[in-house]
Write a protein that holds these residues in place. Structure first.
Motif, PDB file in Angstrom:
ATOM      1  N   ARG A 112     -73.975  60.899 -25.025  1.00 13.40           N
ATOM      2  CA  ARG A 112     -74.345  59.506 -25.288  1.00 13.40           C
ATOM      3  C   ARG A 112     -75.369  59.451 -26.418  1.00 13.40           C
ATOM      4  NH1 ARG A 112     -72.439  56.024 -21.537  1.00 13.40           N
ATOM      5  NH2 ARG A 112     -73.869  54.428 -22.295  1.00 13.40           N
ATOM      6  N   THR A 113     -75.272  58.426 -27.245  1.00 12.23           N
ATOM      7  CA  THR A 113     -76.190  58.277 -28.379  1.00 12.23           C
ATOM      8  C   THR A 113     -76.800  56.875 -28.353  1.00 12.23           C
ATOM      9  OG1 THR A 113     -74.318  57.627 -29.793  1.00 12.23           O
ATOM     10  CG2 THR A 113     -75.017  59.940 -29.850  1.00 12.23           C
ATOM     11  N   PRO A 114     -77.720  56.627 -27.433  1.00 13.16           N
ATOM     12  CA  PRO A 114     -78.311  55.291 -27.342  1.00 13.16           C
ATOM     13  C   PRO A 114     -79.124  54.942 -28.579  1.00 13.16           C
ATOM     14  CG  PRO A 114     -79.558  56.857 -26.023  1.00 13.16           C
ATOM     15  CD  PRO A 114     -78.323  57.576 -26.481  1.00 13.16           C
ATOM     16  N   VAL A 115     -79.190  53.657 -28.862  1.00 10.66           N
ATOM     17  CA  VAL A 115     -80.033  53.167 -29.945  1.00 10.66           C
ATOM     18  C   VAL A 115     -81.476  53.159 -29.451  1.00 10.66           C
ATOM     19  CG1 VAL A 115     -80.475  51.273 -31.535  1.00 10.66           C
ATOM     20  CG2 VAL A 115     -78.146  51.722 -30.771  1.00 10.66           C
ATOM     21  N   VAL A 122     -77.725  53.544 -14.137  1.00 11.06           N
ATOM     22  CA  VAL A 122     -76.832  53.255 -15.262  1.00 11.06           C
ATOM     23  C   VAL A 122     -77.451  53.817 -16.538  1.00 11.06           C
ATOM     24  CG1 VAL A 122     -75.557  51.472 -16.494  1.00 11.06           C
ATOM     25  CG2 VAL A 122     -76.220  51.085 -14.113  1.00 11.06           C
ATOM     26  N   ASP A 123     -76.662  54.523 -17.326  1.00 10.66           N
ATOM     27  CA  ASP A 123     -77.151  55.033 -18.609  1.00 10.66           C
ATOM     28  C   ASP A 123     -77.202  53.904 -19.634  1.00 10.66           C
ATOM     29  OD1 ASP A 123     -77.443  57.629 -17.711  1.00 10.66           O
ATOM     30  OD2 ASP A 123     -75.442  58.252 -18.362  1.00 10.66           O
ATOM     31  N   PRO A 124     -78.304  53.769 -20.352  1.00 10.95           N
ATOM     32  CA  PRO A 124     -78.447  52.657 -21.309  1.00 10.95           C
ATOM     33  C   PRO A 124     -77.757  52.909 -22.644  1.00 10.95           C
ATOM     34  CG  PRO A 124     -80.453  53.955 -21.244  1.00 10.95           C
ATOM     35  CD  PRO A 124     -79.542  54.546 -20.213  1.00 10.95           C
ATOM     36  N   ASP A 125     -77.350  51.812 -23.271  1.00 14.23           N
ATOM     37  CA  ASP A 125     -76.845  51.835 -24.645  1.00 14.23           C
ATOM     38  C   ASP A 125     -77.979  51.646 -25.642  1.00 14.23           C
ATOM     39  OD1 ASP A 125     -73.994  51.905 -23.898  1.00 14.23           O
ATOM     40  OD2 ASP A 125     -74.377  49.874 -23.146  1.00 14.23           O
ATOM     41  N   ILE A 126     -79.031  50.946 -25.206  1.00 10.70           N
ATOM     42  CA  ILE A 126     -80.204  50.669 -26.037  1.00 10.70           C
ATOM     43  C   ILE A 126     -81.442  50.997 -25.217  1.00 10.70           C
ATOM     44  CG2 ILE A 126     -81.511  48.912 -27.301  1.00 10.70           C
ATOM     45  CD1 ILE A 126     -78.909  47.287 -27.504  1.00 10.70           C
ATOM     46  N   LEU A 127     -82.369  51.751 -25.795  1.00 11.20           N
ATOM     47  CA  LEU A 127     -83.647  52.023 -25.143  1.00 11.20           C
ATOM     48  C   LEU A 127     -84.754  51.310 -25.896  1.00 11.20           C
ATOM     49  CD1 LEU A 127     -82.022  54.503 -23.895  1.00 11.20           C
ATOM     50  CD2 LEU A 127     -84.208  55.696 -23.885  1.00 11.20           C
ATOM     51  N   LEU A 128     -85.465  50.418 -25.209  1.00  6.96           N
ATOM     52  CA  LEU A 128     -86.704  49.848 -25.741  1.00  6.96           C
ATOM     53  C   LEU A 128     -87.819  50.773 -25.263  1.00  6.96           C
ATOM     54  CD1 LEU A 128     -86.080  46.056 -24.987  1.00  6.96           C
ATOM     55  CD2 LEU A 128     -85.572  47.347 -27.072  1.00  6.96           C
ATOM     56  N   TYR A 182     -89.754  60.271 -21.993  1.00  7.49           N
ATOM     57  CA  TYR A 182     -88.664  59.744 -22.808  1.00  7.49           C
ATOM     58  C   TYR A 182     -87.985  60.852 -23.608  1.00  7.49           C
ATOM     59  CZ  TYR A 182     -89.238  54.804 -21.729  1.00  7.49           C
ATOM     60  OH  TYR A 182     -89.259  53.596 -21.080  1.00  7.49           O
ATOM     61  N   ASP A 183     -88.737  61.847 -24.048  1.00  3.90           N
ATOM     62  CA  ASP A 183     -88.125  62.971 -24.756  1.00  3.90           C
ATOM     63  C   ASP A 183     -87.055  63.627 -23.878  1.00  3.90           C
ATOM     64  OD1 ASP A 183     -89.730  62.711 -27.045  1.00  3.90           O
ATOM     65  OD2 ASP A 183     -91.330  63.909 -26.151  1.00  3.90           O
ATOM     66  N   ARG A 184     -87.411  63.862 -22.617  1.00  6.10           N
ATOM     67  CA  ARG A 184     -86.450  64.501 -21.707  1.00  6.10           C
ATOM     68  C   ARG A 184     -85.284  63.577 -21.391  1.00  6.10           C
ATOM     69  NH1 ARG A 184     -91.349  66.537 -19.771  1.00  6.10           N
ATOM     70  NH2 ARG A 184     -91.570  64.860 -18.229  1.00  6.10           N
ATOM     71  N   ALA A 185     -85.569  62.276 -21.230  1.00 10.38           N
ATOM     72  CA  ALA A 185     -84.489  61.330 -20.928  1.00 10.38           C
ATOM     73  C   ALA A 185     -83.507  61.239 -22.092  1.00 10.38           C
ATOM     74  CB  ALA A 185     -85.072  59.956 -20.616  1.00 10.38           C
ATOM     75  N   ILE A 186     -84.032  61.189 -23.316  1.00  8.23           N
ATOM     76  CA  ILE A 186     -83.159  61.116 -24.497  1.00  8.23           C
ATOM     77  C   ILE A 186     -82.338  62.393 -24.628  1.00  8.23           C
ATOM     78  CG2 ILE A 186     -83.165  61.008 -27.017  1.00  8.23           C
ATOM     79  CD1 ILE A 186     -85.732  59.227 -26.716  1.00  8.23           C
ATOM     80  N   ALA A 187     -82.970  63.540 -24.394  1.00  7.33           N
ATOM     81  CA  ALA A 187     -82.244  64.816 -24.465  1.00  7.33           C
ATOM     82  C   ALA A 187     -81.131  64.860 -23.416  1.00  7.33           C
ATOM     83  CB  ALA A 187     -83.207  65.982 -24.275  1.00  7.33           C
TER      84      ALA A 187
END
Length: 204
Positions: A153-156, A115-121, A141-146
């Motif tokens: 998607r623009t997770p917080v 599942v793709d997250p809406d918020i990343l801690l 995390y750089d690759r996951a955010i990219a």
């Protein structure tokens, strides 16, 4: 740039040493403070998907925070590293068994929903007052955010660290994506007004 890379490595080693120097009791107390702050300040829409993490080494223990966010209606996922490079986010229910997933971490086994997250801690080694961060050097995390951005998607992005991991300035590179906020034992500090509603509250 080579100079930035060297400076990031220096800052990483320095701030991780400061984190390691905290006693187990200090880490526990500071982690408990993070749970209190995060539970009250992280804005949740019903069913929002939050990526947490299981603590390794001297990281903050956010397991109680994840459980609190679950109780408030959030859906928790955990990052799992595939083929040493790609992070996927697997659903972590209250009764989900965990397995070793490499790099000293644990997460749900293959077969759990992705599942793709809406918020990343986001765990990190260093952060500054502008929301720039330094990770652990592998770029997961750089690759996951990219990848998430590539899907529209623009997770917080909320960094998780102790106050002792802050520095005056992190050398930013063009590909670096700043955090929207950071959670420490002092509270949840927002760097971006992107999530502000007209009444001054944060919106997701």
């Amino acid at each position: 740039m080579p100079g930035d890379i060297a400076e990031k490595a220096r800052l990483r080693g320095e701030r991780l040493a400061a984190r390691d120097a905290l006693t187990p009791l200090e880490r526990q107390q500071k982690s408990e403070a993070m749970t209190v702050h995060g539970a009250s300040a992280i804005p949740l829409a019903p069913g929002a998907v939050i990526s947490g993490f299981m603590p390794i080494r001297s990281e903050a223990d956010i397991r109680p925070l994840m459980e609190t966010l679950r109780e408030k209606g959030g859906r928790i996922v955990l990052p799992v590293v595939l083929d040493r490079e790609t992070i996927v986010f697997r659903a972590f229910e209250a009764d989900t068994p965990l397995v070793k997933t490499g790099f000293g971490t644990a997460g749900p086994a293959e077969g759990a929903d992705v599942v793709d997250p809406d918020i990343l801690l986001v765990p990190l080694s260093v952060f500054d007052g502008q929301g720039q961060r330094i990770g652990y050097g592998a770029g997961h995390y750089d690759r996951a955010i990219a990848r998430l951005h590539g899907k529209g998607r623009t997770p917080v992005l909320i960094g998780v660290a102790f106050d002792c991991q802050e520095v005056p300035s992190v050398p930013a590179e063009p590909h670096d994506v700043p955090l929207h906020a950071v959670l420490t034992e002092s509270g949840l500090r927002w760097f971006s007004a992107q999530w502000l509603m007209s009444d001054g509250k944060k919106a997701l």
